[in-house]
Design a protein around this motif. Sequence first.
Motif, PDB file in Angstrom:
ATOM      1  N   GLU A   1     -18.776  -2.383  41.377  1.00 49.27           N
ATOM      2  CA  GLU A   1     -18.179  -3.560  40.754  1.00 49.27           C
ATOM      3  C   GLU A   1     -17.501  -3.158  39.451  1.00 49.27           C
ATOM      4  O   GLU A   1     -18.059  -2.469  38.615  1.00 49.27           O
ATOM      5  CB  GLU A   1     -19.252  -4.611  40.458  1.00 49.27           C
ATOM      6  N   LYS A   2     -16.283  -3.590  39.300  1.00 55.41           N
ATOM      7  CA  LYS A   2     -15.566  -3.327  38.068  1.00 55.41           C
ATOM      8  C   LYS A   2     -16.114  -4.207  36.962  1.00 55.41           C
ATOM      9  O   LYS A   2     -16.128  -5.421  37.093  1.00 55.41           O
ATOM     10  CB  LYS A   2     -14.070  -3.595  38.268  1.00 55.41           C
ATOM     11  N   GLN A   3     -16.553  -3.584  35.893  1.00 60.23           N
ATOM     12  CA  GLN A   3     -17.085  -4.328  34.772  1.00 60.23           C
ATOM     13  C   GLN A   3     -15.936  -4.876  33.932  1.00 60.23           C
ATOM     14  O   GLN A   3     -15.089  -4.114  33.473  1.00 60.23           O
ATOM     15  CB  GLN A   3     -17.979  -3.437  33.899  1.00 60.23           C
ATOM     16  N   PRO A   4     -15.900  -6.206  33.743  1.00 63.72           N
ATOM     17  CA  PRO A   4     -14.824  -6.771  32.943  1.00 63.72           C
ATOM     18  C   PRO A   4     -14.924  -6.319  31.498  1.00 63.72           C
ATOM     19  O   PRO A   4     -16.003  -6.146  30.952  1.00 63.72           O
ATOM     20  CB  PRO A   4     -15.052  -8.290  33.075  1.00 63.72           C
ATOM     21  N   LYS A   5     -13.768  -6.110  30.877  1.00 66.68           N
ATOM     22  CA  LYS A   5     -13.742  -5.685  29.489  1.00 66.68           C
ATOM     23  C   LYS A   5     -13.829  -6.905  28.579  1.00 66.68           C
ATOM     24  O   LYS A   5     -13.635  -8.037  28.995  1.00 66.68           O
ATOM     25  CB  LYS A   5     -12.460  -4.910  29.219  1.00 66.68           C
ATOM     26  N   GLU A   6     -14.097  -6.646  27.305  1.00 67.78           N
ATOM     27  CA  GLU A   6     -14.164  -7.736  26.344  1.00 67.78           C
ATOM     28  C   GLU A   6     -12.799  -8.379  26.168  1.00 67.78           C
ATOM     29  O   GLU A   6     -11.761  -7.720  26.285  1.00 67.78           O
ATOM     30  CB  GLU A   6     -14.662  -7.225  24.993  1.00 67.78           C
ATOM     31  N   ASN A   7     -12.818  -9.645  25.871  1.00 71.38           N
ATOM     32  CA  ASN A   7     -11.595 -10.398  25.586  1.00 71.38           C
ATOM     33  C   ASN A   7     -11.197 -10.088  24.139  1.00 71.38           C
ATOM     34  O   ASN A   7     -11.786 -10.615  23.196  1.00 71.38           O
ATOM     35  CB  ASN A   7     -11.855 -11.893  25.779  1.00 71.38           C
TER      36      ASN A   7
END
Length: 406
Positions: free
Chosen positions: A76-82
């Motif tokens: 799973e691709k870990q979402p980056k911080e906004n």
Amino acid sequence: MGTRTLPFRKRLCPVSRQHQVIMTWCLKMARRELMQAAGNLLLYSGKYTCLLRLAEHKLHNPLQRRFFCIHVQLIEKQPKENCNLVNRLENMGVDVCMARKRQPGVLKKMITHEKGLTDFLQDKGANKNLVASVISRYPRSITRTHEHLEKKWEIWHGILKSDSEVLKVLERSPESFFRSSNIANLEKNVEFLSSVGLTSKQLARLMVKAPRTFANRMELNQQMVDYLNDLHVGLGGENTTEFVKQIITKNMFLLSQSITRVKANIEFLQTALKLSNRELLLLLQGYGADLLDLCHDYVKLNFRNIKFQLLALGCTDEQVIHFVFRYPPLLYLSPNTFSDKIDCILKSGIHIQQILDKPRVLDVGINTLTTRISRLQDIGYNFQKDGIGLLEFSKTRFEAKFKKLL
């Protein structure tokens, strides 16, 4: 000419040309089916990457008659911080490092309501520093909508009676206000706990100290209250409502625990201290209620240590039981802490019986005990004659009494 020797693989497994052609065709078809399946899986999974591993030596060996399989690993691709959100929070004075440690997932969200939260709290009287502090300590607060905040504030205001009081609670414990996202469940819990007999002041303390109580499903809180009701009746009590109210107000964390833990601690206390039903009832209505939310193994370990230490000092089983019964909070003390405090007091010439008579002296920190004993000894205070009651005084009372002794 010498006889030509076939390679090792062919010497063991001679096959016809026709057989080789058939096997080659089968392998090509198998690979095609695999690639098609992998393509379908990639399309279906969307945000996942499929890694296909194939045991090639099994496919190339025509003698293998085993089924083969695909090893698929989904990563799973870990979402980056906004980044935009992080910059906005930093501009607001939020401690982003603290927020990242506490609830890192919030900083990855694309939709948040930090401006709405700021406007809402400032409208209630909060300053910018308080807003920044709230978000830093409980980042999930920026996910609450204006409608959610309005409804929850109305419930809290109904208990605390003023915006300033709600802000004071919010400043001490933002989690207590923002933890529960289920407004309907919050309303049910407030209504139920009020029916138990808790006052607005007691509900406010409960909200601050044990916010999980209001995040629980109301049915779970009701199950604990029902258990306490049945327990009181089983022990021969006569005022169930008052008993439940006393237990909850003495131990605000009780409703956040499982019935299994509470029951195990009650049964252990009755067995270890050899209590009748009436004695157990008195214990629970007093200091014993404070112990019910502790880890059961921790309670047992500390009791066994107290017993072992006191028996080694010449005390009897009856003295140990009476000692703990008189002041159950002793079971909070870890083995090392209990041992250090006992040693500190005994080294000054105080007798063990004096400690048994004044168990609260062990509530005092060891550094404070050491300092007080030393100061009293310097002015010739006689612990054997005048007792050790001074050691358990508050700081103000001790200083006042010490001046009189000079």
